[in-house]
Design an enzyme around this catalytic site. Structure first.
Site, PDB file in Angstrom:
ATOM      1  N   ASP A   1      29.885  60.411  43.044  1.00 57.68           N
ATOM      2  CA  ASP A   1      30.969  59.408  43.509  1.00 57.68           C
ATOM      3  C   ASP A   1      31.224  59.867  45.032  1.00 57.68           C
ATOM      4  O   ASP A   1      32.118  58.362  45.533  1.00 57.68           O
ATOM      5  CB  ASP A   1      32.161  59.497  42.103  1.00 57.68           C
ATOM      6  CG  ASP A   1      32.062  59.076  41.397  1.00 57.68           C
ATOM      7  OD1 ASP A   1      31.214  59.874  40.578  1.00 57.68           O
ATOM      8  OD2 ASP A   1      32.587  58.090  40.467  1.00 57.68           O
TER       9      ASP A   1
ATOM     10  N   ARG B   1      41.384  53.879  40.561  1.00 58.54           N
ATOM     11  CA  ARG B   1      40.083  55.031  40.502  1.00 58.54           C
ATOM     12  C   ARG B   1      40.318  55.570  41.475  1.00 58.54           C
ATOM     13  O   ARG B   1      39.404  55.251  42.858  1.00 58.54           O
ATOM     14  CB  ARG B   1      39.038  54.690  39.654  1.00 58.54           C
ATOM     15  CG  ARG B   1      39.587  54.210  38.155  1.00 58.54           C
ATOM     16  CD  ARG B   1      37.691  54.213  37.107  1.00 58.54           C
ATOM     17  NE  ARG B   1      37.908  56.025  36.985  1.00 58.54           N
ATOM     18  CZ  ARG B   1      36.759  56.330  37.043  1.00 58.54           C
ATOM     19  NH1 ARG B   1      35.816  55.120  36.036  1.00 58.54           N
ATOM     20  NH2 ARG B   1      36.645  56.985  36.226  1.00 58.54           N
TER      21      ARG B   1
HETATM   22  O1  MRU Z   1      33.486  58.124  35.217  1.00 60.99           O
HETATM   23  P1  MRU Z   1      32.189  57.181  35.416  1.00 60.99           P
HETATM   24  O2  MRU Z   1      31.474  56.918  34.384  1.00 60.99           O
HETATM   25  O3  MRU Z   1      32.820  55.707  36.215  1.00 60.99           O
HETATM   26  O4  MRU Z   1      31.774  58.429  36.470  1.00 60.99           O
HETATM   27  C1  MRU Z   1      30.446  57.945  37.059  1.00 60.99           C
HETATM   28  C2  MRU Z   1      29.698  59.198  37.478  1.00 60.99           C
HETATM   29  O5  MRU Z   1      29.742  60.023  37.695  1.00 60.99           O
HETATM   30  C3  MRU Z   1      28.251  58.779  38.268  1.00 60.99           C
HETATM   31  O6  MRU Z   1      27.786  60.093  38.338  1.00 60.99           O
HETATM   32  C4  MRU Z   1      28.583  57.934  39.395  1.00 60.99           C
HETATM   33  O7  MRU Z   1      29.607  57.229  39.449  1.00 60.99           O
HETATM   34  C5  MRU Z   1      27.676  57.383  40.321  1.00 60.99           C
HETATM   35  S1  MRU Z   1      26.845  56.185  39.656  1.00 60.99           S
HETATM   36  C6  MRU Z   1      25.683  55.516  39.882  1.00 60.99           C
END
Ligand code: MRU
Length: 375
Positions: free
Chosen positions: A255, A102
């Site tokens: 992220d 990812r």
């Molecule tokens: O696609 P995801 O479910 O991995 O996205 C997660 C998010 O956008 C969260 O807000 C981010 O990773 C922060 S998690 C503490």
């Protein structure tokens, strides 16, 4: 009132921990988040490829959680090596495999780089004599990443608590709870969970977060498991709940956060930030310093695009004409002007972010953080 980290650890105990390293069998066991809340299934991963697949398929997801999973994925890369030289090249290959899984969350490559650097340093400086010793060292480092993440969440939770008043309702986005961090606590949800544990009346509004429904499937599930009042809304209701005065503040995770304060987070975050700004509602981002990327600028961060079928269907049921053209970016970027403050384990960062982010992120942790006051 005054609360120490030690007291907090007694008061708050995580209920839903989605990731566990089985040290006897050398297996990373993951709670399959793609099946929640309908089924509680566990998957076992034993190689970097299996960990990368679980990350790609979002069996484990959320920036800090995929960082921790990536660290243990690096441990699994060592298990079939017989020489230290072989072990180092296996680690380099594993890092490439895991980082590709990812692209947007910086915690993944941050964790794999940290693991690789620790291994290289140990081998080059003769700190380990054989692969067995290197494996032990790497297991300890992965555990350290996990423990540091949990400490960081407690700290940022206490900082975030300063922004929460009794009776508040907090709007979030996606799932930035313990499922997303691997620890059971979370980033954006940490202040709410701590406030609730301390007996304050707080509640959350969780948008469903199409297309993958982290809000409805995960945030609602996680908060209900802890007895915290939560109301699910359609993503399209975000503007109205803010306009009607139902929201005291917005708290989201991240992220990746850049040195100038641009925040990459789940798609839909930008919209919340703009509406909050327009209506004078504080918009807080909560993230550990491992989520900061002080090197890149906004143009060269890759925003992950996922399978169009995530938008054409809802959990396998078609909701659009077959073959409909789809655009499915799963993160967006919020410009710094919409962000009230960024809450980290090292302190709260206020604008101007281009000056203050580095100051806080690069500072050493000190003991004055051990106590936080709140009202
Ligand atoms: O696609 P995801 O479910 O991995 O996205 C997660 C998010 O956008 C969260 O807000 C981010 O990773 C922060 S998690 C503490």
């Amino acid at each position: 009132m005054k609360i120490s980290l030690k007291e907090l650890k007694e008061i708050y105990k995580p209920k839903l921990v989605p990731l566990n390293w089985d040290n006897e069998r050398n297996v990373l066991v993951l709670l399959d988040q793609s099946a929640l809340p309908f089924e509680k299934m566990f998957v076992e991963t034993r190689t970097p490829e299996e960990v990368a697949d679980a990350i790609r398929q979002m069996k484990i997801r959320g920036a800090p959680a995929i960082g921790i999973a990536g660290a243990y994925g690096m441990v699994t890369a060592l298990l079939n090596s017989s020489t230290l030289e072989e072990a180092l090249s296996s680690l380099s290959r594993a890092k490439a495999t895991l980082d590709r899984a990812r692209p947007t969350a910086v915690n993944l490559s941050w964790a794999t780089s940290r693991m690789l650097n620790v291994a290289r340093n140990a081998v080059e400086n003769g700190l380990v004599k054989n692969v067995r010793e290197l494996v032990d060292l790497m297991k300890a480092e992965a555990k350290k990443i996990y423990d540091e993440e949990y400490e960081a969440e407690l700290q940022m939770g206490l900082y975030g608590l300063e922004k929460v008043n009794d009776g508040d309702t907090i709007l979030t986005q996606c799932n930035a709870g313990g499922l997303a961090t691997g620890t059971g606590l979370g980033t954006a949800l940490a202040p709410v969970k701590i406030a609730h544990a301390l007996g304050m009346k707080v509640s959350v509004i969780a948008p469903e977060t199409r297309p993958w429904l982290q809000g409805s499937r995960l945030t609602v599930y996680e908060l209900m498991a802890e007895g915290i009042p939560v109301t699910l809304i359609a993503d399209t209701a975000v503007g109205l709940v803010m306009y009607k005065g139902m929201v005291n503040s917005v708290m989201v995770g991240a992220d990746r956060i850049l040195a100038d304060g641009h925040v990459f987070n789940k798609i839909g975050t930008f919209k919340e930030a703009v509406i909050a700004h327009e209506l004078g509602i504080p918009f807080y981002v909560l993230a550990p310093t491992s989520t900061f990327d002080l090197k890149n600028s906004v143009e060269n961060v890759v925003i992950e695009e996922r399978d169009p079928n995530e938008v054409r269907t809802v959990r396998g049921v078609p909701i659009a004409p077959e073959g409909a053209k789809v655009y499915n970016p799963v993160f967006d970027v919020t410009p710094p002007k919409y962000v009230t403050a960024i809450i980290t384990e090292k302190g709260i960062i206020y604008p101007p972010f281009d000056k203050n982010v580095r100051k806080v992120v690069e500072k050493k942790m000190s003991s004055f953080l051990a106590f936080r006051h709140f009202h």
